[in-house]
Design an enzyme around this catalytic site. Structure first.
Site, PDB file in Angstrom:
ATOM      1  N   ASP A 231       2.257  10.305  -6.698  1.00  0.00           N
ATOM      2  CA  ASP A 231       2.290   9.599  -5.417  1.00  0.00           C
ATOM      3  C   ASP A 231       0.903   9.056  -5.033  1.00  0.00           C
ATOM      4  OD1 ASP A 231       3.425   8.705  -3.005  1.00  0.00           O
ATOM      5  OD2 ASP A 231       4.529  10.563  -2.699  1.00  0.00           O
TER       6      ASP A 231
ATOM      7  N   GLU B  69       3.221   4.347  -6.114  1.00  0.00           N
ATOM      8  CA  GLU B  69       2.197   3.865  -5.169  1.00  0.00           C
ATOM      9  C   GLU B  69       2.699   2.694  -4.331  1.00  0.00           C
ATOM     10  OE1 GLU B  69       1.826   0.768  -6.431  1.00  0.00           O
ATOM     11  OE2 GLU B  69      -0.369   0.740  -6.520  1.00  0.00           O
ATOM     12  N   TRP B  70       4.035   2.680  -4.166  1.00  0.00           N
ATOM     13  CA  TRP B  70       4.694   1.858  -3.148  1.00  0.00           C
ATOM     14  C   TRP B  70       4.480   0.351  -3.321  1.00  0.00           C
ATOM     15  CZ3 TRP B  70       0.935   5.018   0.087  1.00  0.00           C
ATOM     16  CH2 TRP B  70       1.260   6.364   0.028  1.00  0.00           C
ATOM     17  N   GLY B  71       4.183  -0.064  -4.550  1.00  0.00           N
ATOM     18  CA  GLY B  71       4.060  -1.506  -4.802  1.00  0.00           C
ATOM     19  C   GLY B  71       2.726  -2.097  -4.403  1.00  0.00           C
ATOM     20  N   GLN B  72       1.788  -1.232  -3.992  1.00  0.00           N
ATOM     21  CA  GLN B  72       0.489  -1.746  -3.559  1.00  0.00           C
ATOM     22  C   GLN B  72      -0.381  -2.114  -4.760  1.00  0.00           C
ATOM     23  OE1 GLN B  72      -1.231   1.024  -0.756  1.00  0.00           O
ATOM     24  NE2 GLN B  72       0.604   1.029   0.496  1.00  0.00           N
ATOM     25  N   ALA B  73      -1.515  -2.730  -4.465  1.00  0.00           N
ATOM     26  CA  ALA B  73      -2.539  -3.044  -5.477  1.00  0.00           C
ATOM     27  C   ALA B  73      -1.942  -3.836  -6.650  1.00  0.00           C
ATOM     28  CB  ALA B  73      -3.235  -1.762  -5.965  1.00  0.00           C
TER      29      ALA B  73
ATOM     30  N   ASP C 280       9.265   3.624   1.067  1.00  0.00           N
ATOM     31  CA  ASP C 280      10.407   4.517   0.858  1.00  0.00           C
ATOM     32  C   ASP C 280      11.754   3.904   1.248  1.00  0.00           C
ATOM     33  OD1 ASP C 280       8.440   6.215   0.102  1.00  0.00           O
ATOM     34  OD2 ASP C 280       8.982   7.828   1.487  1.00  0.00           O
TER      35      ASP C 280
END
Ligand code: GAL
Length: 437
Positions: free
Chosen positions: A152, A224-228, A246
């Site tokens: 995570d 990592e929630w689609g970041q970066a 989420d």
């Protein structure tokens, strides 16, 4: 040589060339399993997990291919690591035989076991996490018999924070979005910035390298929630990578995530899969139509299919969705790695980004099904007709095809030119379009 390959095959080879390839085919196909989080959040213990493992077998889910039983957040002692070994300590109230104890019980059932940590100092629920301890934790997980790590993005200290911000929109979770930067995206990266050089990428690569150094094959699932801009480096780093914040058991959120993930679908191929989050089938007040549309879209997108509902109280109608043999065959195709993709948006003009109305018409070639999987979604709030016109579907140049209804298994015979169906709100039609006739 390339001149003999179709454009799709070339794209597919390019994606794989860059992918994290593991021994024994681990991570080659999208994962199938169960996870504690959507079912129980932090309220977990060994008996609930063992029950899920036993139910996976008795409900026939293991025979259908589900193999990972994954422990999410909240499995350890919250106050800190062992002062001598520096290891994370399993909570002995929740896990009297430790994580190695539950792992061997799960292995004895012929299933695999997953664990959770974060690329930060604390997990999202505030438990010790792995940043700076990647080697110790990877070795510990391997010693315990872990087969799958969900990693995570919580607890990131300021010296590991990126100079730029990046995230994907999340209109329905609002301020609950973890580390919610999207609503106040203050410092976007310049267009030429390469996010694979970011601190975020480095945090996730550190655990990949630690896992590659242990004497056990552990599937690596990035969260990592689609970041970066993770789609550009996730494939080289993990076997799957979350593309959004989420999921919740509400159609609005499921539609929003499906819309978001549909724009990353060309990144899916053998060894690497965009992950639109775990399944909510069986949870909340989703209608039967919403449950099956959610599952069909996730299977067609070759998302990891990780069940998130308590299996000792699941309804039979939800079990049969999760066991749909046509959708699972498409998902686990040993020859075709690419996912289904939208060929027409339907409700919207093509390529419209609309969280409430994702693309409605999807197709994907399948060697396992001996044809093309076609989905038609009704994203609207009332009953509507949707029509699949063969000449619009990529690869279908002919006039008539033998068609099978994926939900009923019914052979619809030789269908000429097009197939129309009336769909309840948020339902999906799923067809195998087979041999020409
Ligand atoms: C979130 C993650 C969820 C769940 C939760 C645990 O960041 O996206 O899937 O793992 O943390 O606290």
């Amino acid at each position: 040589m390339a001149s003999y390959l179709s454009a799709t095959a070339v794209l597919s080879l390019l994606a794989q060339a860059n992918a994290l390839v593991r021994p024994d085919g681990v991570g080659r196909l999208p994962a199938l399993g169960w996870n504690t989080w959507n079912a129980f959040n932090c309220d977990i213990d060994a008996s609930k997990i063992l029950t899920a493992a036993e139910q996976t077998i008795s409900l026939g889910l293991k025979d259908a291919g589900y193999e990972y039983i994954n422990i999410d957040d909240c499995w350890s002692v919250k106050s800190g690591r062992d002062p001598n070994t520096k290891r994370i300590i399993p909570d002995s109230t929740k896990f009297p035989d430790g994580i190695s104890g539950i792992a061997s019980q799960i292995h004895d059932l012929g299933l695999k076991v997953g664990i959770y940590s974060s690329a930060g100092t604390e997990t999202c629920a505030g438990y010790p996490a792995s940043l700076g301890y990647e080697k110790i934790d990877a070795e510990t997980f391997a010693e315990w018999g872990i087969d799958y790590l969900k990693y995570d993005n919580c607890g990131v200290p300021s010296n590991w924070t990126d100079a730029y911000t990046d995230c994907v929109p999340d209109t329905t979770n609002g301020s609950n979005f973890p580390n919610g930067t999207c609503p106040d995206l203050t410092n976007p990266a310049p267009a030429e910035y390469d996010w694979s050089t970011s601190k975020t990428a480095k945090r996730f690569e550190a655990m990949r390298d630690a896992l590659l150094n242990v004497d056990r094959t552990i599937l690596y699932s990035l969260c990592e929630w689609g970041q970066a801009d993770v789609n550009t480096w996730g494939n080289a780093t993990g076997n799957s990578w979350r593309t959004t914040g989420d999921i919740t058991p509400h159609w609005e959120r499921i539609a929003e995530i499906a819309n978001q993930n549909s724009f990353y679908i060309t990144y899916a191929d053998f060894w690497g899969y965009p992950d639109p989050d775990m399944l909510e089938v069986g949870n909340g007040n989703l209608t039967l139509e919403e449950n099956r549309a959610h599952f069909a879209l996730w299977a067609a997108m070759k998302s990891p299919l990780i069940i998130g509902t308590p299996l000792d109280s699941i309804k039979e109608e939800h079990v049969s969705i999760l066991k749909n043999k046509y959708l699972l065959a498409f998902h686990q195709d040993p020859v075709v790695g690419r996912a289904a993709s939208p060929y027409k948006w339907g409700y919207n003009p093509d390529w419209t980004f609309d969280p409430a109305h994702p693309a409605e018409y999807w197709s994907g070639a399948s060697s396992a099904l001996g044809g093309t999987l076609v989905l038609m979604l009704n994203s609207e709030g009332s009953k509507k007709t949707r029509t699949a016109v063969w000449s619009e579907v990529p690869g279908l140049g002919g006039n008539g095809y033998r068609v099978t209804d994926v939900w009923t298994g019914e052979d619809l015979g030789c269908v000429e030119k097009e197939y129309s169906v009336e769909l309840q709100s948020h339902d999906v039609a799923a067809l195998v379009v087979g041999e020409s006739c």
